[in-house]
Every structure is written in C-alpha cells, then in structure tokens.
Design an enzyme around this catalytic site. Structure first.
Site, PDB file in Angstrom:
ATOM      1  N   HIS A 101       0.892  -1.175   0.000  1.00  0.00           N
ATOM      2  CA  HIS A 101       0.000   0.000   0.000  1.00  0.00           C
ATOM      3  C   HIS A 101       0.915   1.206   0.000  1.00  0.00           C
ATOM      4  O   HIS A 101       1.670   1.407   0.948  1.00  0.00           O
ATOM      5  CB  HIS A 101      -0.884   0.006   1.243  1.00  0.00           C
ATOM      6  CG  HIS A 101      -1.730  -1.216   1.367  1.00  0.00           C
ATOM      7  ND1 HIS A 101      -3.043  -1.255   0.962  1.00  0.00           N
ATOM      8  CD2 HIS A 101      -1.442  -2.468   1.820  1.00  0.00           C
ATOM      9  CE1 HIS A 101      -3.540  -2.463   1.173  1.00  0.00           C
ATOM     10  NE2 HIS A 101      -2.583  -3.227   1.690  1.00  0.00           N
ATOM     11  N   GLU A 148      -7.103 -12.292   6.081  1.00  0.00           N
ATOM     12  CA  GLU A 148      -6.030 -11.688   6.881  1.00  0.00           C
ATOM     13  C   GLU A 148      -6.433 -11.878   8.345  1.00  0.00           C
ATOM     14  O   GLU A 148      -5.782 -12.608   9.084  1.00  0.00           O
ATOM     15  CB  GLU A 148      -5.869 -10.196   6.538  1.00  0.00           C
ATOM     16  CG  GLU A 148      -4.822  -9.483   7.383  1.00  0.00           C
ATOM     17  CD  GLU A 148      -4.726  -7.968   7.080  1.00  0.00           C
ATOM     18  OE1 GLU A 148      -5.629  -7.408   6.438  1.00  0.00           O
ATOM     19  OE2 GLU A 148      -3.724  -7.357   7.522  1.00  0.00           O
ATOM     20  N   ASP A 189       2.720  -2.695   4.389  1.00  0.00           N
ATOM     21  CA  ASP A 189       2.880  -1.282   4.776  1.00  0.00           C
ATOM     22  C   ASP A 189       4.238  -1.154   5.457  1.00  0.00           C
ATOM     23  O   ASP A 189       4.329  -1.142   6.689  1.00  0.00           O
ATOM     24  CB  ASP A 189       1.759  -0.874   5.743  1.00  0.00           C
ATOM     25  CG  ASP A 189       0.392  -1.041   5.110  1.00  0.00           C
ATOM     26  OD1 ASP A 189      -0.030  -0.154   4.355  1.00  0.00           O
ATOM     27  OD2 ASP A 189      -0.241  -2.097   5.350  1.00  0.00           O
TER      28      ASP A 189
HETATM   29  N1  HPA Z   1      -5.240  -4.879   5.430  1.00  0.00           N
HETATM   30  C1  HPA Z   1      -6.319  -4.173   5.092  1.00  0.00           C
HETATM   31  N2  HPA Z   1      -6.248  -2.916   4.691  1.00  0.00           N
HETATM   32  C2  HPA Z   1      -5.060  -2.332   4.600  1.00  0.00           C
HETATM   33  C3  HPA Z   1      -3.916  -3.010   4.947  1.00  0.00           C
HETATM   34  C4  HPA Z   1      -4.006  -4.359   5.365  1.00  0.00           C
HETATM   35  O1  HPA Z   1      -3.036  -5.061   5.680  1.00  0.00           O
HETATM   36  N3  HPA Z   1      -2.897  -2.132   4.760  1.00  0.00           N
HETATM   37  C5  HPA Z   1      -3.417  -0.980   4.308  1.00  0.00           C
HETATM   38  N4  HPA Z   1      -4.748  -1.098   4.219  1.00  0.00           N
HETATM   39 ZN    ZN Z   2      -2.557  -5.058   2.566  1.00  0.00          ZN
END
Ligand code: HPA
Ligand code: ZN
Length: 346
Positions: free
Chosen positions: A27, A208, A287
């Site tokens: 991201h 996730e 990130d």
């Molecule tokens: N998950 C969901 N949204 C996100 C993430 C992530 O790891 N990083 C930036 N936006």
């Molecule tokens: Zn992500």
C-alpha cells in the site's frame, strides 16, 4: 521446476537480498516514513497530533488491523498535492530498487484522499509519474492497483470507479482493503462485476483477520485472480485444495501479520505450511514503514524464523513473477533472469 544448487546457510541472507523479485502487495500510503509525514505536514501547513518523529514511531504498537488503520489514515492526511504523491511513491521505488525488486504493483486508496477534497487526478498523476520515472532511471517496472475501502459502501466504490475512469489507462487492477471483519467480499459483488467487464485485473484482501469463507467469496463472487494475505485459508482443507489446484497466488506479508498480531511470533507463521501444501505463495511488505520492514527484511527475517532454504527462495521469487500482471513475454524474461541469478550465485 529449476533445481537450486545447495548453498551454505550463512550465504542465504545475501542470496535473498540480491535475487530479483516482484512485490505484489504494497500500500503506497503505508510506505510513508515518519520523517516524510513530518516534512509534508510542514510543507502543507497541516497539524498532526504528534510532536516528534519519535513520538509517532512509538504509536506504531498495534494490537490488530483496526488499531493500525486508524494511524495509517491519519498519516495519509498530510498528502495534498501531486508532488506529495510523487515524492511518496518515489521514496518507495528507491527502496524497492535497492532490494532488487524488478517489478512492483502498488495499491493506492483514493477514497482516503478524495474524502479530503483531493482530486483523483492529483492522486493518480503523482503516483503514475513516479512509476514512469522508476522505469526510466531505476529500471524497475511499476503499475497501480486502485483499492476500494471496504468499510465504506458499495455505492461509494461505484462513485470512486466513476472518478477513476478518465485515468483507466494508468490503472492495471482493482483491489479491496481496509477493515475486513464485518465487510465480506460479497458486499462489493456488483462493483467488482463492473470492473471485470471493464477489463481490470482483480484482487482482494481476504483471510487476513477474516474467516476462510471470505476467501471463498473473494474467489467465487468477486472472481479475483489473487488473494491478498489469505493466511487464514489453512483453517479450511477444501479451500487449501482449491487454492493449490487453481494456482491462486497468495500475497503473504509476514512482518505485517506479526505486527498486527495475526501470529504471535514469526516462528509460528504458516507461510511454510502454505508453501508445502503447493500454494502459490509470495512474500510482500504490505505497509513497510508501519510494520518494520521492506521486502528484503520480510525475506531475511521469515527465512531465519522458519528455517527456509534456497529452494524456497527460488520458489517464492518465481511465484512473484508468475502471479504478477505483466505480460507473458516480460514474465518469461524475468524468470530467465531469475534462473541465471541462481545459476551464477556462489
Ligand atoms: N489490510 C487491510 N487494509 C489495509 C492493509 C491491510 O493489511 N494495509 C493498508 N490497508
Ligand atoms: Zn494489505
């Protein structure tokens, strides 16, 4: 599959750092270094609720995805002008080139910016110019994947798509990110169907923190080509078989999973289990400034924690090129270069 020569374990970190690789899950707003957040805040006259870089860094102690997202969206509030978006992407692309990333696909979250009155054009032109320059002077290819924020409505995603259509030649694909639990993929069924008709590549974050059911619906309802994260798939044997059979790539982000407490420590991460089950796993940074590492940090720390070897390294790098959205001839070229690198590495 290319058979990798045996390698002394102490040579492995260098192999990991130097091997060519693709990054498919980054991201771009998550690559803002605290120093750049402060510099941009000053340049743009924006107040941020932290008095120093150190204080901001100390706030990076996350307990779950939402605790991170709150700080991540606050950090992105310093981005106003096209040059800000350019500078952010340029800084990431320099780091990626130093990590021998040969190709990268950058996520961006336009709604984080358009909600603050910034135009889609400002966002996309700044990011795209950085991608063009990176090809010219760093020799790294970079393309853009526009993500919808899943905590917002599908109607808002449709509006975002509409705003992006004048720039569609600068966007290779569509993704889905932000708070997962309670916002299943099927909430975005219609807008993803439209994106598919328009010819975009499709990906989505799933599994996730959310359940395997979200990975199933990302595949069967949204019809995505890759799953971002997907680590919760190991809880569902039928899903594991589906992912392996269809060679659906998972863009796994080990240091992210560690920092967001998806696994208690890196040694408990299931990346090796996913690889051993024949899944098309890739390693990515997600990130990087918030989670404490760019690509090579993710590789070296994960390999040390899970006792992975040079054959795994080859497999992960190869998967990254195969799962990318570059054309077939570029894929072939990258894989030839990868094979050449492994042949000559002493
Ligand atoms: N998950 C969901 N949204 C996100 C993430 C992530 O790891 N990083 C930036 N936006
Ligand atoms: Zn992500």
């Amino acid at each position: 599959m290319f058979k990798v020569k045996p390698l002394a374990p102490e040579r492995l970190p260098e192999l990991l750092r130097r091997m060519p690789k693709a990054e498919l899950h980054i991201h771009i707003e998550g690559s803002l270094e605290p120093e750049m957040i402060f510099a941009l805040a000053q340049r743009n006259g924006i107040a941020i609720p932290y008095s120093s870089v150190e204080e901001l860094r100390r706030a990076y102690a996350f307990t779950n995805l939402q605790s991170f997202l709150d700080i991540y969206y606050a950090g992105a509030s310093v981005l106003l002008k096209e040059q800000d978006f350019y500078d952010m992407a340029r800084a990431y692309l320099l780091k990626a080139a130093a990590d021998n990333v040969a190709h990268t696909e950058l996520f961006f979250d336009p709604q984080t910016h358009t909600a603050r009155g910034i135009s889609m054009e400002t966002v996309i032109h700044g990011l795209h110019r950085a991608c063009v320059d990176a090809q010219a002077d760093l020799g790294i290819s970079a393309s853009l994947i526009m993500c919808f924020l899943r905590h917002l409505s599908e109607e808002e995603a449709f509006e975002t798509l509409e705003q992006a259509l004048p720039f569609r030649d600068k966007i290779i694909g569509i993704g889905l990110d932000s708070g997962e639990v309670g916002n299943p993929p099927e909430k975005f069924a219609r807008v993803f169907a439209r994106c598919r008709e328009l010819g975009f590549h499709l990906v989505a974050h799933a599994g996730e923190e959310g359940p395997p059911a979200y990975v199933w619906t990302a595949l069967d309802v949204l019809k995505v080509e890759r799953i971002d994260h997907g680590v919760q798939a190991s809880k569902d044997a039928a899903l594991m078989r589906r992912l392996a059979q269809d060679r659906i790539a998972l863009t796994v982000c080990p240091l992210s999973n560690l920092k967001l407490c998806v696994f208690p420590d890196l040694a408990s991460h299931n990346l090796r289990q996913l690889l051993d089950a024949g899944l098309a796993v890739t390693v990515n940074s997600d990130d990087p400034t918030y989670f404490g590492g760019y690509m090579n940090d993710n590789f070296t720390q994960t390999f040390a924690a899970l006792d992975l070897n040079a054959q795994h390294a080859y497999q992960l790098a190869r998967n990254s090129f195969e799962a990318s959205f570059i054309d077939t001839s570029a894929k072939r070229r990258h894989i030839e270069q990868l094979d050449g690198f492994f042949e000559s590495f002493q």
